[in-house]
Motif scaffolding. Structure first.
Motif, PDB file in Angstrom:
ATOM      1  N   ASN A 141       0.779  -1.683  -0.128  1.00 24.27           N
ATOM      2  CA  ASN A 141       0.021  -0.137  -0.335  1.00 24.27           C
ATOM      3  C   ASN A 141       1.009   1.477  -0.038  1.00 24.27           C
ATOM      4  O   ASN A 141       0.114   1.979   0.023  1.00 24.27           O
ATOM      5  N   CYS A 142       1.846   0.974  -0.138  1.00 20.47           N
ATOM      6  CA  CYS A 142       2.681   3.016   0.044  1.00 20.47           C
ATOM      7  C   CYS A 142       2.795   3.293  -1.437  1.00 20.47           C
ATOM      8  O   CYS A 142       2.927   2.127  -1.973  1.00 20.47           O
ATOM      9  N   PHE A 143       2.721   4.424  -1.720  1.00 20.64           N
ATOM     10  CA  PHE A 143       2.989   5.669  -3.195  1.00 20.64           C
ATOM     11  C   PHE A 143       3.975   6.286  -2.527  1.00 20.64           C
ATOM     12  O   PHE A 143       3.527   7.583  -3.204  1.00 20.64           O
ATOM     13  N   CYS A 144       4.915   5.796  -2.386  1.00 22.01           N
ATOM     14  CA  CYS A 144       5.440   7.419  -1.428  1.00 22.01           C
ATOM     15  C   CYS A 144       6.703   7.891  -3.066  1.00 22.01           C
ATOM     16  O   CYS A 144       6.409   8.641  -3.219  1.00 22.01           O
ATOM     17  N   MET A 147       4.202   9.904  -4.316  1.00 19.21           N
ATOM     18  CA  MET A 147       4.170  11.950  -4.014  1.00 19.21           C
ATOM     19  C   MET A 147       5.403  12.040  -3.432  1.00 19.21           C
ATOM     20  O   MET A 147       5.795  13.384  -2.820  1.00 19.21           O
ATOM     21  N   GLU A 148       7.081  11.497  -4.195  1.00 19.43           N
ATOM     22  CA  GLU A 148       7.685  12.326  -4.195  1.00 19.43           C
ATOM     23  C   GLU A 148       8.192  12.784  -3.273  1.00 19.43           C
ATOM     24  O   GLU A 148       8.836  13.825  -2.807  1.00 19.43           O
ATOM     25  N   THR A 149       7.526  11.079  -1.890  1.00 25.97           N
ATOM     26  CA  THR A 149       8.436  11.099  -0.376  1.00 25.97           C
ATOM     27  C   THR A 149       9.071  10.182  -0.349  1.00 25.97           C
ATOM     28  O   THR A 149      10.229   9.912   0.705  1.00 25.97           O
ATOM     29  N   ASN A 150       9.599   9.533  -1.263  1.00 22.14           N
ATOM     30  CA  ASN A 150      10.888   8.426  -1.608  1.00 22.14           C
ATOM     31  C   ASN A 150      11.760   8.342  -1.463  1.00 22.14           C
ATOM     32  O   ASN A 150      13.029   7.889  -0.147  1.00 22.14           O
ATOM     33  N   LYS A 151      12.567   9.730  -1.083  1.00 18.02           N
ATOM     34  CA  LYS A 151      14.079  10.144  -1.168  1.00 18.02           C
ATOM     35  C   LYS A 151      13.514  11.330   0.036  1.00 18.02           C
ATOM     36  O   LYS A 151      13.458  12.368   0.085  1.00 18.02           O
ATOM     37  N   SER A 152      14.826  11.610   1.179  1.00 17.95           N
ATOM     38  CA  SER A 152      15.327  12.505   1.773  1.00 17.95           C
ATOM     39  C   SER A 152      16.676  12.887   2.725  1.00 17.95           C
ATOM     40  O   SER A 152      17.262  11.771   2.572  1.00 17.95           O
ATOM     41  N   ASP A 153      17.467  14.037   2.511  1.00 17.88           N
ATOM     42  CA  ASP A 153      18.723  14.174   2.685  1.00 17.88           C
ATOM     43  C   ASP A 153      18.973  14.522   4.264  1.00 17.88           C
ATOM     44  O   ASP A 153      19.911  15.231   5.156  1.00 17.88           O
ATOM     45  N   LYS A 299      -2.638  24.029  -2.544  1.00 21.58           N
ATOM     46  CA  LYS A 299      -2.583  24.991  -2.658  1.00 21.58           C
ATOM     47  C   LYS A 299      -2.517  26.252  -1.938  1.00 21.58           C
ATOM     48  O   LYS A 299      -1.450  27.325  -1.883  1.00 21.58           O
ATOM     49  N   ARG A 300      -2.307  26.135  -0.281  1.00 24.91           N
ATOM     50  CA  ARG A 300      -1.979  26.500  -0.056  1.00 24.91           C
ATOM     51  C   ARG A 300      -0.327  26.612   0.460  1.00 24.91           C
ATOM     52  O   ARG A 300       0.729  27.952   0.504  1.00 24.91           O
ATOM     53  N   PHE A 301       0.192  25.521   0.811  1.00 21.03           N
ATOM     54  CA  PHE A 301       1.493  25.232   1.097  1.00 21.03           C
ATOM     55  C   PHE A 301       2.502  25.309  -0.702  1.00 21.03           C
ATOM     56  O   PHE A 301       4.446  24.791  -0.376  1.00 21.03           O
ATOM     57  N   GLY A 302       1.966  24.141  -1.210  1.00 20.36           N
ATOM     58  CA  GLY A 302       3.095  23.842  -2.453  1.00 20.36           C
ATOM     59  C   GLY A 302       3.182  22.375  -2.825  1.00 20.36           C
ATOM     60  O   GLY A 302       4.659  21.957  -4.108  1.00 20.36           O
ATOM     61  N   TYR A 303       2.992  22.006  -1.788  1.00 20.33           N
ATOM     62  CA  TYR A 303       2.728  20.643  -2.202  1.00 20.33           C
ATOM     63  C   TYR A 303       1.628  19.890  -0.749  1.00 20.33           C
ATOM     64  O   TYR A 303       1.348  20.142   0.019  1.00 20.33           O
ATOM     65  N   HIS A 304       1.443  18.544  -1.214  1.00 20.67           N
ATOM     66  CA  HIS A 304       0.849  17.903  -1.330  1.00 20.67           C
ATOM     67  C   HIS A 304       1.343  17.224   0.671  1.00 20.67           C
ATOM     68  O   HIS A 304       1.897  17.297   0.889  1.00 20.67           O
ATOM     69  N   MET A 305       0.344  17.513   0.906  1.00 19.59           N
ATOM     70  CA  MET A 305       0.140  16.843   2.914  1.00 19.59           C
ATOM     71  C   MET A 305       0.174  15.098   2.420  1.00 19.59           C
ATOM     72  O   MET A 305       1.215  14.744   3.934  1.00 19.59           O
ATOM     73  N   CYS A 306      -0.587  14.409   1.486  1.00 21.49           N
ATOM     74  CA  CYS A 306      -0.145  13.157   1.637  1.00 21.49           C
ATOM     75  C   CYS A 306       1.395  12.715   1.745  1.00 21.49           C
ATOM     76  O   CYS A 306       1.652  13.564   0.386  1.00 21.49           O
ATOM     77  N   THR A 307       2.178  12.199   2.673  1.00 18.55           N
ATOM     78  CA  THR A 307       3.322  11.561   2.260  1.00 18.55           C
ATOM     79  C   THR A 307       3.235   9.588   0.895  1.00 18.55           C
ATOM     80  O   THR A 307       4.589   9.909   1.017  1.00 18.55           O
ATOM     81  N   GLY A 308       2.008   9.716   1.065  1.00 19.70           N
ATOM     82  CA  GLY A 308       1.728   8.096   0.462  1.00 19.70           C
ATOM     83  C   GLY A 308       2.251   6.536   1.462  1.00 19.70           C
ATOM     84  O   GLY A 308       3.243   6.213   0.909  1.00 19.70           O
ATOM     85  N   CYS A 309       2.318   7.039   2.993  1.00 18.28           N
ATOM     86  CA  CYS A 309       2.640   5.880   3.617  1.00 18.28           C
ATOM     87  C   CYS A 309       1.821   4.678   3.547  1.00 18.28           C
ATOM     88  O   CYS A 309       2.625   3.661   3.624  1.00 18.28           O
TER      89      CYS A 309
END
Length: 338
Positions: A141-144, A147-153, A299-309
């Motif tokens: 069920n992950c779809f990170c 949602m472009e949340t699969n990587k972070s530094d 619309k407010r912050f420029g990126y989706h709230m959902c992170t696809g966990c």
């Protein structure tokens, strides 16, 4: 700089870090799952590396560490108000995956960058450093990735379990001496990141909220959804809360005020003075939640709230798929479905 650890040297590192920090991470609680003979994986205090669950996704998110389910904000009497002590009395290290690290950014946006700074959230948030748990492959069920949340530094350190040993990338200079002391060797380390997921979603930048809100698609959830709110409570980016005043029995004029997690999916959330009640139908609650995750917040912050966990899909007792709803909204917006 990267370091290699055995299980024994990791425990030595944990012991040294515990002198100055509280350590939290996904932990397996045997026999405490929702069904008989099942386990619950949720965030708890880490004493050894064996306490840290690295192979499975936690059922609940890291937000319960610094955004407690129930938090006393202040105590009151007839004459004074006293701010409660912070739940964390010293700094903390939280082990979490990339999607959850991105979720922290969403929580910060609501509590720190949404026109005000929440004092109670900020005092906990400032005490926390994060260790990224590498994800060599996605879970159900992950779809990170979509949602472009699969990587972070944006981490103090990372940890991966590879071929029976642990590899950690270190960015926090204050920990260098402890890592040098306990590591069994040095090497170049790159955290593991998911590159593809079995579950995929479609997104659209052409959502017309009036068209989507009035669509018949939501009507099916009037019966399918039982409004239990489990999706909200498992979600790492849901931020809604209610206030509760508790009066002590020995003095009815003294008590405490608590902030308690609330849910847009449950009865009572939209009750207002005078007996008003909004979004009584479960389908309309589902519509509100979904559009907030993939439209309003962006619309407010420029990126989706959902992170696809994918925890909402994992935990729903009615097998309702949020990822399916996200794709459905996008297809309606793009004119691909009626």
């Amino acid at each position: 700089m990267g370091y290699k650890f055995t299980a024994g040297s990791m425990n030595d590192l944990f012991k040294d870090l515990s002198k100055d920090y509280l350590l939290y991470g996904p932990t397996r609680f045997e026999g405490e799952g929702p069904y008989s003979d099942t386990d619950s994986i949720r965030y708890g205090v880490l004493e050894t590396i064996e306490d840290l669950e690295l192979k499975e996704k936690s059922h609940y998110s890291m937000k319960e560490v610094f955004l407690p389910i129930s938090e006393t904000l202040f105590y009151f009497t007839e004459d004074e108000v006293k701010t409660a002590k912070a739940p964390l009395q010293k700094e903390a290290i939280i082990f979490l995956r990339s999607c959850d690290l991105h979720s922290v950014k969403r929580l910060d946006a609501i509590y720190l960058d949404n026109g005000f700074e929440d004092f109670f959230y900020k005092r906990l948030r400032e005490k926390i450093k994060f260790v990224l748990i590498g994800c060599p492959q996605s879970f159900d069920n992950c779809f990170c990735v979509d949602m472009e949340t699969n990587k972070s530094d944006n981490y103090a350190a990372s940890i991966d379990l590879r071929e029976g040993h642990y590899e950690m990338d270190l960015k926090e200079e204050a920990w260098t001496e402890l890592f040098e002391k306990n590591a069994s060797g040095k090497l170049d380390v790159q955290p593991s990141f998911v590159t593809e997921t079995k579950t995929r979603v479609e997104l659209s930048d052409n959502i017309d909220p009036k068209v989507i809100a009035g669509h018949k698609f939501w009507d099916q959830y009037d019966k399918r959804c039982i409004a239990c709110g489990r999706c909200n409570f498992a979600c790492p980016t849901c931020t809604c809360f209610s206030m509760q005043d508790l009066f002590y029995q020995d003095n009815g004029k003294a008590g405490e005020r608590r902030r308690v997690h609330a849910s847009c999916m449950v009865d009572g959330f939209t009750d207002v003075a005078g007996g008003g009640h909004y979004r009584a139908k479960h389908g309309q609650r589902m519509r509100f939640k979904t559009l907030h995750k993939v439209y309003d917040f962006k619309k407010r912050f420029g990126y989706h709230m959902c992170t696809g966990c994918g925890r909402c899909d994992d935990i729903c007792p009615e097998y309702i798929s949020f990822s399916t709803m996200v794709t459905k909204v996008a297809r309606i917006a793009e004119g691909k479905e009626d």
